[in-house]
Design a protein around this motif. Structure first.
Motif, short mmCIF file in Angstrom:
data_model
loop_
_atom_site.label_atom_id
_atom_site.label_comp_id
_atom_site.label_asym_id
_atom_site.label_seq_id
_atom_site.Cartn_x
_atom_site.Cartn_y
_atom_site.Cartn_z
N VAL A 209 0.85 -1.19 0.00
CA VAL A 209 0.00 0.00 0.00
C VAL A 209 0.89 1.24 0.00
O VAL A 209 1.76 1.40 0.87
N GLY A 210 0.69 2.12 -0.97
CA GLY A 210 1.40 3.39 -1.00
C GLY A 210 0.69 4.43 -0.15
O GLY A 210 -0.54 4.50 -0.15
N ILE A 211 1.46 5.21 0.58
CA ILE A 211 0.91 6.33 1.37
C ILE A 211 1.52 7.60 0.81
O ILE A 211 2.74 7.78 0.84
N MET A 212 0.69 8.51 0.28
CA MET A 212 1.17 9.70 -0.40
C MET A 212 0.72 10.95 0.34
O MET A 212 -0.45 11.10 0.66
N SER A 213 1.66 11.86 0.58
CA SER A 213 1.31 13.12 1.25
C SER A 213 1.91 14.30 0.52
O SER A 213 3.10 14.30 0.19
N THR A 214 1.10 15.30 0.27
CA THR A 214 1.60 16.58 -0.20
C THR A 214 1.96 17.42 1.02
O THR A 214 1.95 16.93 2.15
N TRP A 215 2.25 18.69 0.82
CA TRP A 215 2.52 19.55 1.96
C TRP A 215 1.41 20.58 2.06
O TRP A 215 0.46 20.56 1.29
N GLY A 216 1.52 21.50 3.01
CA GLY A 216 0.46 22.48 3.20
C GLY A 216 -0.49 22.06 4.31
O GLY A 216 -0.36 20.98 4.90
N PRO A 217 -1.47 22.88 4.60
CA PRO A 217 -2.34 22.65 5.76
C PRO A 217 -3.21 21.41 5.68
O PRO A 217 -3.71 20.94 6.69
N MET A 292 -2.54 -0.64 -4.15
CA MET A 292 -3.47 0.47 -3.92
C MET A 292 -2.69 1.57 -3.22
O MET A 292 -1.57 1.35 -2.75
N VAL A 293 -3.28 2.76 -3.13
CA VAL A 293 -2.63 3.85 -2.39
C VAL A 293 -3.65 4.60 -1.54
O VAL A 293 -4.86 4.57 -1.82
N VAL A 294 -3.13 5.26 -0.52
CA VAL A 294 -3.90 6.18 0.31
C VAL A 294 -3.29 7.55 0.07
O VAL A 294 -2.07 7.72 0.15
N SER A 295 -4.12 8.54 -0.27
CA SER A 295 -3.56 9.80 -0.71
C SER A 295 -4.43 10.99 -0.33
O SER A 295 -5.65 10.89 -0.20
N ASP A 296 -3.76 12.14 -0.16
CA ASP A 296 -4.47 13.41 -0.07
C ASP A 296 -4.62 13.95 -1.50
O ASP A 296 -4.72 13.17 -2.45
N HIS A 297 -4.56 15.27 -1.67
CA HIS A 297 -4.77 15.85 -2.99
C HIS A 297 -3.48 16.07 -3.77
O HIS A 297 -3.41 16.91 -4.67
N THR A 298 -2.43 15.31 -3.45
CA THR A 298 -1.19 15.42 -4.19
C THR A 298 -1.36 15.02 -5.66
O THR A 298 -2.15 14.12 -5.97
N SER A 299 -0.61 15.67 -6.54
CA SER A 299 -0.69 15.33 -7.96
C SER A 299 -0.13 13.94 -8.22
O SER A 299 -0.42 13.33 -9.26
N LEU A 300 0.64 13.41 -7.28
CA LEU A 300 1.18 12.06 -7.45
C LEU A 300 0.05 11.03 -7.54
O LEU A 300 0.18 10.01 -8.22
N ALA A 301 -1.06 11.29 -6.85
CA ALA A 301 -2.21 10.39 -6.94
C ALA A 301 -2.80 10.41 -8.35
O ALA A 301 -3.26 9.37 -8.86
N MET A 302 -2.78 11.58 -8.99
CA MET A 302 -3.28 11.66 -10.36
C MET A 302 -2.40 10.83 -11.28
O MET A 302 -2.89 10.16 -12.20
N THR A 303 -1.09 10.89 -11.07
CA THR A 303 -0.19 10.06 -11.86
C THR A 303 -0.47 8.58 -11.63
O THR A 303 -0.55 7.79 -12.58
N PHE A 304 -0.65 8.19 -10.37
CA PHE A 304 -0.92 6.79 -10.04
C PHE A 304 -2.22 6.31 -10.66
O PHE A 304 -2.38 5.11 -10.94
#
Length: 388
Positions: A209-217, A292-304
């Motif tokens: 399982v991928g865990i993806m995090s962007t930065w910001g609030p 599968m992945v767990v993600s916030d609104h990072t663009s990396l999720a769009m790539t995945f």
């Protein structure tokens, strides 16, 4: 002096500075012509390692062209893969008449307007919302104060993104080129070796399982933090899942986020079945092996999303991502996680509850990006050479 006034004064001073630079470059070009210098020189303009990662990918599509050489703006954190390109200080770069400048983020009023510039988005878009629209196509960044276009070309990842962009910047109709996404193509290739990668990680028959995090609030790591790490450790101890954690490079950089907390937290969580992907590591191989992945609104999720594998979203305000975006679709069509203790159940039901059936396509021309980028950049160099 109030902040808006300071910004206006600063912008005016930078414009005056650029006027002086243009005069200087005119003299340098005359000198170079007198020397009959024929090499074409490309500047890879990047303010940080993340942007360098993208401009280097662009450069490598044309690096084998005869008579073309590149310099990369110097910054902290140069990765090993960047050492093949010599670095140049940004102040020196501003004073050289480059044949082409490649960018992956806006660097307004830093380089003379007479130098052709090509920009690539750092991740599929539309990107974050600025002044009610796209940051990438923000009019204050893509036009000079007199209305002239800043960029010779603007790359984008899909026809849908281009159509949306033209509603805000119709003047760029002949300058936006859909080239797919170089990183997406790398992910696609890596996915074909998923079993080999998982075997090399030593995770057995566990689901990765991928865990993806962007930065910001609203980033996953800053919002869920220790609770997330604790839950990952608990789930990994059960024996069904293994995890690969990646977070935005700014969260690794204390000068950008102001703390080592997130870096220390992730590194402290690393274990046999929790892998932390460091900055500058190749994320494609590991993410291509994820079930599968767990993600916030990072663009990396769009790539995945090109792999059409489940994506479990983490709750963020819908207005942050903008209507019509992939992240907006994910948040409104799939149940986002708001607490770390909801993760285990979400993982167990991922293939039924978090499949991407009906999700918008964010990247066109899969597998073709390198060739398309190469052709566009070669044409930009040739056109610029003819104009000189």
């Amino acid at each position: 002096m109030s902040s808006p006034i300071r910004r206006r004064v600063g912008r005016r001073l930078r414009l005056w500075f650029l006027a002086g630079v243009e005069a200087w470059l005119w003299l340098v070009r005359i000198a170079l012509r007198a020397r009959r210098t024929r090499r074409q020189r490309v500047l890879l303009a990047a303010a940080n390692p993340l942007m360098a990662d993208y401009v280097l990918r662009m450069w490598h599509t044309i690096a084998d062209l005869d008579g073309v050489e590149a310099r990369l703006t110097r910054h902290t954190g140069l990765a090993q893969r960047q050492e093949r390109v010599k670095a140049i200080a940004r102040w020196r770069a501003r004073l050289y008449p480059w044949d082409l400048i490649l960018l992956a983020d806006h660097m307004p009023l830093e380089y003379a307007r007479t130098i052709p510039k090509v920009i690539m988005p750092h991740g599929p878009g539309p990107s974050r919302i600025v002044r009610g629209g796209s940051y990438y196509y923000d009019r204050q960044r893509v036009f000079w104060p007199d209305g002239e276009r800043v960029y010779t070309l603007m790359f984008d990842t899909s026809e849908v993104a281009k159509t949306r962009a033209l509603a805000g910047v119709p003047e760029y109709r002949d300058k936006i080129v859909v080239v797919g996404d170089l990183r997406a193509d790398e992910l696609l290739k890596a996915s074909a070796r998923a079993e080999e990668t998982r075997s090399g990680m030593g995770i057995g028959d566990r689901k990765l399982v991928g865990i993806m995090s962007t930065w910001g609030p609203y980033g996953l790591v800053p919002t869920l933090g220790e609770a997330l790490v604790g839950e990952l450790k608990r789930i990994a101890s059960v024996g069904e899942y293994a995890f690969a954690l990646t977070m935005h490079q700014n969260l690794w950089d204390v000068s950008r986020c102001g703390t080592t907390r997130w870096r220390d937290m992730l590194l402290g969580a690393e274990s046999e079945f929790i892998r932390v992907i460091r900055p500058h590591e190749d994320t494609a191989m590991v993410l291509g092996a994820c079930h599968m992945v767990v993600s916030d609104h990072t663009s990396l999720a769009m790539t995945f999303s090109i792999l059409r594998r489940p994506i479990i979203p983490v709750a963020v305000p819908v207005g942050v991502v903008g209507e019509g975006t992939f992240s907006h679709w994910l948040l409104t069509n799939r149940r986002p996680l708001s607490r770390a203790d909801e993760l285990y159940e979400a993982l167990r039901t991922a293939h039924s509850n978090y499949a991407l059936d009906g999700a918008p396509t964010v990247i066109d021309r899969l597998g073709e990006s390198a060739g398309l980028v190469r052709e566009a950049l070669a044409n930009a160099l040739n056109n610029g050479d003819r104009q000189r």
